[in-house]
Design an enzyme around this catalytic site. Structure first.
Site: not given
Length: 572
Positions: A84, A125-127, A197, A448, A474
């Protein structure tokens, strides 16, 4: 070796008619003994373009070692991912949330086609995390998550840094509050290691919530990527999946309604990313668990915010880990009866058994119940004339002065338009920036928007300007940033009808988001409204825009007529 689990892989490898199949397995170098054992899919999202995933090959190797030690045959496969941070503020971000459904489908395809007996999911990570969890719930075969772990925070001139500081620094340079040389120095120090992150952004939010759901071992959310304990956790995960297979413990036995309520309680205590609600709703949908935004507010109202991890505060994930991590947070919540102690977890034990004897090791990072950062949870869902089906805000990252705000709307039809106005110093204190046609269908992809919110913060406007959108933010966003407005503009929601100068009223404590325009005027505007034409490239985004549903449902794909009819016939 005790062999009590169901051997789904027998469909692929057992009997004389499967001799050709076994021949192909032998071509991989497998012995007869290895073929006879349970086949465990190691779903690895390793990638050289994602800092949180660049080290996952080593982690997957540790998982495989654990599976082998426990008598299984690990078979590693890979799936895609989107970073992202690298996709932020350009066309690539349209693919980020959309990738979640692709990931879930890809795991389903490879697991069912090859008759995996069990799975270890290796995201970070995110998704990627929610996509894999959606697949685990859909497939309902023994599954467990072990993530890559968070990045260490950077250090510069005695203060901690992370990628959120970098995005905010851009606005600071544009406003003349920071020199380009300072920005250059920060650039080299803010992201010092591999890993997700370092703040409580979406990736780490979801990694923590895998623990609270019970689908990952304790420590999964917070052990840093570069610490040896992460490798040991991966090996333990490999051995544990064989226990789950032998006992026949399935994801839907773990990810129950009570487990999702536990996850929401931890979400509120930690002050997780607003994106966590999109993903929990989507995972619950796959698990057959009824979950809605009203439940979020119910749990938030009684759950104190115990942690202020970046961007809400100065602490980072390594600090949360040293303070006892998610188990210590859950132990604190359990003292007030805010988590269900009887939920089953992948340890083979209940939540209560996992938490026995645990205590908080740093009362500033994880505050006690009688001294929380805030009496309510870190997230809030707002309803009102501008968001009839809900909108989401990270309340713990909002300046107290902006918890209630009224101001004139400045309307933009895309993130790019809003960002240009912010960086061009065209936004005045007190205004409400409205960014629309960035929802799941309108974007498409519900991008985002860390760049405009960070620019506002970097320019010192985060305590004076509110930004609202049918898109999303985000986890690194701070300030009065309200997203997920439903219905979205592309669906003709009220946000599509806002005009420059309209008064927008934000009342976060009161859970309200309203447009101070009469019903008669809105009705007239709606009659004149036409859905804009969006330039969507042929391919996956085109199909995504056709299938995706609203943010308040988790932005999942709408069910096929066949599936919906089957569920109605079963009373589902």
């Amino acid at each position: 070796m005790s062999e009590q689990g169901t051997m789904r892989s027998d469909m692929m490898k057992k009997g004389i008619e499967r001799s050709p199949h076994r021949s192909l397995l032998h071509s991989l170098g497998l012995t007869r003994e290895e073929i006879a054992r349970p086949i465990v899919g190691i779903i690895n999202s390793y990638s050289e373009i994602i800092p949180g995933h660049v080290h996952l090959t080593n982690l997957a190797s540790a998982v495989k070692a654990g599976v082998l030690m426990a008598g299984g045959t690990p078979m590693e496969v890979q799936t895609i991912g989107v970073c992202d941070g690298l996709a932020m503020n350009h066309f690539g971000m349209k693919y980020s949330l959309a990738s979640r459904e692709l990931i879930a489908d890809s795991v389903e395809v490879v697991a069912r086609a090859h008759c995996f007996d069990a799975m270890v999911l290796v995201p970070n990570c995110d998704k990627i995390i929610p996509g894999m969890l959606m697949a685990a719930a859909r497939l309902d075969i023994p599954s467990i998550v072990v993530s890559g772990g968070p990045m260490l925070a950077g250090r510069l001139q005695g203060r901690s840094l992370d990628v959120a500081n970098m995005f905010e620094a851009v606005g600071a340079v544009k406003a003349g509050r920071m020199s380009p040389d300072e920005l250059d120095r920060m650039e080299l120090e803010a992201c010092p290691t591999c890993g997700s992150c370092a703040g409580m952004f979406t990736a780490n939010s979801m990694n923590c919530l895998t623990e609270s759901l019970g689908i990952a071992l304790p420590g999964n959310g917070t052990i840093p990527a570069v610490i040896s304990a992460r490798t040991r956790l991966a090996k333990q995960t490999g051995t544990k999946i064989m226990e789950l297979w032998r006992t026949g413990t399935l994801p839907r036995q773990i990810m129950t309604h009570a487990a999702f309520r536990n996850a929401l309680a931890v979400d509120m205590a930690l002050g997780c990313s607003t994106n966590s609600l999109l993903h929990l709703l989507a995972i619950a949908d796959e698990a057959g668990v009824a979950l809605d935004l009203e439940t979020v507010n119910e749990i938030s109202a009684k759950t104190p915010n115990l942690c202020r991890i970046s961007p809400a505060g100065s602490h980072h994930m390594e600090d949360l880990d040293a303070a006892g991590g998610v188990p210590a947070v859950m132990s604190t919540l359990a003292q007030a009866g805010l988590v269900d102690p009887d939920c089953l977890t992948v340890t083979g034990k209940t939540v209560a058994e996992n938490l026995k004897g645990l205590r908080v090791l740093d009362a500033e990072v994880i505050r006690p119940l009688d001294n929380p950062y805030m009496g309510q949870g870190g997230l809030a869902v707002l309803f009102g004339t501008l968001a009839p089906n809900g909108a989401v805000v990270k309340r713990s990252a909002v300046s107290p002065s902006m918890l209630r705000h009224e101001g004139p709307a400045r309307v933009f039809e895309s993130e790019e338009e809003a960002t240009a106005a912010i960086l061009g110093a065209a936004i005045r204190p007190g205004e409400v920036v409205v960014v629309r046609y960035e929802g799941p269908k309108g974007g498409p992809g519900m991008r985002e928007m860390l760049t405009p919110t960070s620019a506002l913060a970097g320019m010192g406007l985060d305590a004076q300007v509110c930004l609202i959108t049918d898109g999303r933010f985000s986890g690194a966003t701070r300030g009065a940033a309200i997203g997920h407005i439903s219905p979205e503009a592309m669906a003709g929601g009220p946000i599509a009808l806002v005009r420059d100068g309209d008064v927008v009223s934000v009342d976060i404590p009161g859970k309200r988001l309203d447009l101070k325009v009469s019903e008669e005027e809105l009705s007239s505007r709606l009659k004149a409204w036409t859905q804009p034409r969006r330039d969507v490239p042929r391919g996956y985004l085109e199909r995504y825009a056709e299938l995706v549903t609203s943010a308040n449902t988790g932005a999942v794909f709408r069910r096929s007529n066949l599936r919906a009819a089957a569920e109605r016939s079963q009373g589902g």
